[in-house]
Design an enzyme around this catalytic site. Structure first.
Site, PDB file in Angstrom:
ATOM      1  N   ASP A 125       2.082   2.304   3.923  1.00 52.45           N
ATOM      2  CA  ASP A 125       1.244   3.462   3.580  1.00 52.45           C
ATOM      3  C   ASP A 125       2.115   4.765   3.191  1.00 52.45           C
ATOM      4  O   ASP A 125       1.645   5.885   3.614  1.00 52.45           O
ATOM      5  CB  ASP A 125       0.295   3.652   4.575  1.00 52.45           C
ATOM      6  CG  ASP A 125      -0.991   4.061   3.984  1.00 52.45           C
ATOM      7  OD1 ASP A 125      -0.955   4.422   2.927  1.00 52.45           O
ATOM      8  OD2 ASP A 125      -1.900   4.281   4.891  1.00 52.45           O
ATOM      9  N   GLU A 152       0.668  -1.228   0.056  1.00 53.78           N
ATOM     10  CA  GLU A 152      -0.077  -0.016  -0.024  1.00 53.78           C
ATOM     11  C   GLU A 152       1.041   1.417   0.051  1.00 53.78           C
ATOM     12  O   GLU A 152       1.209   1.833   1.062  1.00 53.78           O
ATOM     13  CB  GLU A 152      -0.926   0.048   0.947  1.00 53.78           C
ATOM     14  CG  GLU A 152      -2.128   1.110   0.820  1.00 53.78           C
ATOM     15  CD  GLU A 152      -2.825   1.306   2.196  1.00 53.78           C
ATOM     16  OE1 GLU A 152      -3.473   0.255   2.675  1.00 53.78           O
ATOM     17  OE2 GLU A 152      -3.477   2.512   2.337  1.00 53.78           O
ATOM     18  N   HIS A 176       1.718   4.749  -2.078  1.00 53.49           N
ATOM     19  CA  HIS A 176       1.103   5.645  -3.171  1.00 53.49           C
ATOM     20  C   HIS A 176       2.085   6.567  -3.699  1.00 53.49           C
ATOM     21  O   HIS A 176       2.991   7.039  -3.419  1.00 53.49           O
ATOM     22  CB  HIS A 176       0.155   6.485  -2.380  1.00 53.49           C
ATOM     23  CG  HIS A 176      -1.060   5.474  -1.293  1.00 53.49           C
ATOM     24  ND1 HIS A 176      -1.436   4.737  -1.968  1.00 53.49           N
ATOM     25  CD2 HIS A 176      -0.973   5.620  -0.324  1.00 53.49           C
ATOM     26  CE1 HIS A 176      -2.299   4.065  -1.192  1.00 53.49           C
ATOM     27  NE2 HIS A 176      -2.103   4.340  -0.073  1.00 53.49           N
ATOM     28  N   HIS A 187      -9.216   0.492  -1.004  1.00 51.17           N
ATOM     29  CA  HIS A 187      -8.449   1.380  -0.262  1.00 51.17           C
ATOM     30  C   HIS A 187      -9.384   2.601   0.401  1.00 51.17           C
ATOM     31  O   HIS A 187     -10.631   2.842  -0.411  1.00 51.17           O
ATOM     32  CB  HIS A 187      -7.411   2.011  -1.041  1.00 51.17           C
ATOM     33  CG  HIS A 187      -6.435   3.134  -0.199  1.00 51.17           C
ATOM     34  ND1 HIS A 187      -6.906   4.425  -0.167  1.00 51.17           N
ATOM     35  CD2 HIS A 187      -5.333   3.102   0.301  1.00 51.17           C
ATOM     36  CE1 HIS A 187      -6.049   5.097   0.484  1.00 51.17           C
ATOM     37  NE2 HIS A 187      -4.971   4.221   0.956  1.00 51.17           N
TER      38      HIS A 187
HETATM   39  C1  GRE Z   1      -3.919   6.748   2.572  1.00 51.56           C
HETATM   40  O1  GRE Z   1      -4.023   6.908   1.282  1.00 51.56           O
HETATM   41  O2  GRE Z   1      -3.709   5.857   3.008  1.00 51.56           O
HETATM   42  C2  GRE Z   1      -4.089   8.142   3.424  1.00 51.56           C
HETATM   43  C3  GRE Z   1      -4.315   9.251   2.927  1.00 51.56           C
HETATM   44  C4  GRE Z   1      -4.589  10.468   3.661  1.00 51.56           C
HETATM   45  C5  GRE Z   1      -4.188  10.448   4.887  1.00 51.56           C
HETATM   46  C6  GRE Z   1      -3.592   9.575   5.505  1.00 51.56           C
HETATM   47  C7  GRE Z   1      -3.620   8.017   4.710  1.00 51.56           C
HETATM   48  O3  GRE Z   1      -4.891   9.349   1.509  1.00 51.56           O
HETATM   49  O4  GRE Z   1      -2.841   7.098   5.245  1.00 51.56           O
HETATM   50 ZN    ZN Z   2      -3.045   4.224   1.839  1.00 51.86          ZN
END
Ligand code: GRE
Ligand code: ZN
Length: 329
Positions: A287, A8, A10, A164
């Site tokens: 994350d 996970e 991004h 997600h």
């Molecule tokens: C995530 O995509 O996991 C996320 C966000 C915004 C704040 C915290 C977070 O998109 O973990």
């Molecule tokens: Zn995330």
């Protein structure tokens, strides 16, 4: 542990980067922005430093799911996927990808999923919760009947689907009024996503498509802790289950779901998850860039679990689920 796989993780494009700004205090936004737009510099250094062999990359949230104009949603998803494929092409030994999908149009989403597997070589999809429908307050959840042809394609292509989080729409977030600190990752993300996952389980979707694989982050968005109660509350009444699925909800959780450690670096919660879903269905994730890689790794590498379970959760389960064997160092 060396050579962990994390899933996970991004990135953003110029189309989607501002979607993440609301989640950061202003003075941390420049740092988050540079982290999330980067692929090969800060990120790769973090990976090298902390024993992550591979990241499976996905677009930030809510991005495509929050675009009400369907043709724009299709366009933003396509462009993000093409960009990601290009980045993966530079370091396929370190990065693989999840497809962003325009779920507003189930048929277009299925076509994009197929393109992402066959032409771009992605190993699954990551979708940020429900999609905005047309009209104020309209939400489209993927247990709804118009999505079943999409699921048939995902099942056929054997593409895992990472559900997600995103926030509920403002018009559906009255419960948080005056308590905005509960929005986002603190609480509302997990609640929203857990309900969506339960809708999928209770709809009978997995009776029709028994080999569908759904992935949840954050150690299962609270579901491992609540799974027994969902199936067993008021058991003395002996009433038949009110949902449409053939089996108990826990059956689907244990056969169609996988969870990751993203953003939830707590041994007590991990052990609860290991007891409910089993160590074969849990995968390491950080994350990034919303969480620090050193926080995730510092916790995971030292967590009080067996070394055999650490290998499974840190790498082997993801290798098996996403068929990564041939791509890894
Ligand atoms: C995530 O995509 O996991 C996320 C966000 C915004 C704040 C915290 C977070 O998109 O973990
Ligand atoms: Zn995330």
């Amino acid at each position: 542990m060396r050579d962990k796989i994390a899933l996970e993780e991004h990135f953003a494009t110029e189309d989607t980067v501002m979607d993440s700004a609301v989640f950061m205090p202003d003075d941390h936004w420049p740092e988050l922005r540079s982290r999330i737009l980067d692929i090969h510099d800060i990120r790769l250094r973090q990976m090298d430093e902390h024993g992550i062999g591979m990241m499976l990359l996905s677009l930030n949230a809510p991005a495509v799911q929050a675009i009400p104009d369907v043709s724009r949603a299709i366009d933003v998803a396509r462009r993000a996927n093409d960009f990601l494929a290009e980045q993966i092409g530079k370091r396929p030994d370190r990065f693989q990808g999840f497809a962003a999908l325009p779920m507003q149009d189930p048929e277009a989403a299925a076509l994009e999923l197929e393109r992402c597997k066959k032409d771009l070589g992605f190993c699954g999809a990551l979708v940020n919760g429900f999609s905005n429908g047309s009209g104020e307050g309209a939400m489209r959840y993927y247990d709804q009947s118009e999505y079943w042809p999409f699921w048939e394609v995902a099942h056929e292509l054997n593409m895992p689907f990472y559900l997600h989080p995103r926030n509920p729409l403002p018009e559906h977030a009255k419960i948080y009024e005056g308590h905005e600190w509960l929005l986002g990752p603190a609480w509302a993300f997990g609640h929203e996503t857990a309900v969506h996952a339960l809708r999928l389980m209770g709809s009978g979707l997995f009776d029709k498509y028994p080999r569908l694989n759904i992935v949840l982050g954050h150690l299962g968005e609270g579901l491992p802790y609540s799974m027994w109660r969902i199936d067993n509350c008021n058991a003395w009444v002996k009433a038949p289950a009110k949902h449409k699925a053939k089996h108990k909800i826990a059956h689907y959780f244990q056969n169609n779901f996988h969870i990751t450690t993203s953003g939830n670096f707590r041994t007590q919660a991990l052990i609860n998850a290991m007891l409910e879903i089993g160590p074969d269905r849990i995968m390491f994730s950080t994350d990034w860039p919303f969480e620090n890689v050193d926080h995730a790794v510092g916790w995971f590498d030292a967590a009080a679990i067996s070394e055999a379970d650490r290998r499974k959760i840190g790498r082997l389960n993801a290798e098996a689920l996403f068929g990564l064997g041939g791509m890894l160092r």
